[in-house]
Design a protein around this motif. Structure first.
Motif, short mmCIF file in Angstrom:
data_model
loop_
_atom_site.label_atom_id
_atom_site.label_comp_id
_atom_site.label_asym_id
_atom_site.label_seq_id
_atom_site.Cartn_x
_atom_site.Cartn_y
_atom_site.Cartn_z
N GLU A 31 46.43 50.64 9.08
CA GLU A 31 45.04 50.28 9.31
C GLU A 31 44.37 51.32 10.14
OE1 GLU A 31 43.98 46.33 9.92
OE2 GLU A 31 45.13 45.71 8.06
N LYS A 32 45.09 51.58 11.42
CA LYS A 32 44.70 52.26 12.48
C LYS A 32 45.03 53.80 12.64
CE LYS A 32 44.53 47.99 15.16
NZ LYS A 32 45.61 47.34 15.90
N MET A 33 46.12 54.14 11.80
CA MET A 33 46.69 55.74 12.16
C MET A 33 46.60 56.10 10.63
SD MET A 33 48.31 56.04 15.23
CE MET A 33 49.76 56.81 14.80
N PRO A 34 46.77 57.38 10.70
CA PRO A 34 46.90 58.24 9.44
C PRO A 34 48.05 57.65 8.60
CG PRO A 34 46.35 59.74 11.06
CD PRO A 34 46.82 58.47 11.55
N LYS A 35 48.05 57.62 7.18
CA LYS A 35 49.40 57.44 6.27
C LYS A 35 50.39 58.35 6.67
CE LYS A 35 47.25 59.40 2.34
NZ LYS A 35 46.62 58.98 0.90
N ILE A 36 51.72 57.69 6.36
CA ILE A 36 52.91 58.77 6.13
C ILE A 36 53.28 59.24 4.77
CG2 ILE A 36 55.21 58.73 7.05
CD1 ILE A 36 54.55 57.07 9.57
N GLY A 94 53.18 48.45 12.62
CA GLY A 94 52.07 48.54 12.12
C GLY A 94 52.05 49.10 10.75
N TYR A 95 53.01 49.65 10.13
CA TYR A 95 53.24 50.57 9.10
C TYR A 95 53.82 49.55 7.80
CZ TYR A 95 51.63 54.96 10.62
OH TYR A 95 50.92 56.03 11.16
N GLU A 96 53.27 49.61 6.59
CA GLU A 96 53.72 48.78 5.44
C GLU A 96 53.91 49.77 4.46
OE1 GLU A 96 54.38 45.61 5.43
OE2 GLU A 96 53.59 45.38 7.48
#
Length: 176
Positions: A134-139, A120-122
């Protein structure tokens, strides 16, 4: 994982450091043990050496014939840190690349989290690149991330571990 282990070690005290008083000898042995302990850094089986906790015993010294130095066998307890496959840990992001991020966890500097293992991360390029979801905090840099270890390797030449990790699983990802 932190481990408490008991280790035998041989400490060599130069002849000029020997003293008739036992207290000074014990101090010299402890100082030498601490020096050698810090130089050792890590082993494949035990992981990183973090701290000597107790000096269990000091054996009888044996004089080395060539130099006159004295070798003392000692037994001590220490704390080590070893990373294992399947273990869930937390690390701090210190480098972000297009293909993934590098994290630090305790004494381990090279923990790689591939973008393929971040569901899910871009990747978002820029001056301060980040990975968005969209659902989790950014890295981003300096964020604490909870991960699962999927592989680890000990590099003998540098006496350090490297690991490959994943965010695939429940309750894994950035920690708020």
């Amino acid at each position: 994982m932190f481990l408490k282990v008991q280790l035998p070690w041989n400490i060599i005290i130069p002849a000029e450091n020997l003293d008739a008083k036992g207290l000074m000898l014990q101090r010299a042995i402890i100082i030498r043990l601490m020096d050698e302990f810090s130089i050792k850094k890590a082993t494949k089986d035990l992981g990183y050496f973090l701290a000597v906790t107790t000096l269990e015993s000091i054996g009888e010294g044996k004089v080395r014939q060539n130099s006159g130095d004295v070798l003392f066998p000692v037994v001590f307890s220490c704390i080590t840190f070893r990373i294992y496959r399947g273990e869930i840990l937390e690390g701090v992001v210190h480098k972000i690349l297009k293909h993934g991020v590098f994290l630090r966890c305790g004494p381990i500097e090279n923990i790689y989290l591939s973008n393929k293992k971040m569901p899910g991360y871009e990747y978002v390029p820029g001056e301060n690149p980040i990975f968005m979801n969209e659902k989790m905090p950014k890295i981003e840099k300096d964020v604490v991330v909870r991960f699962i270890v999927i592989g680890e390797k000990y590099i003998e030449a540098q006496r350090e571990f490297q690991a490959v990790v994943s965010l695939e699983g429940d309750f894994l990802g950035p920690v708020s």
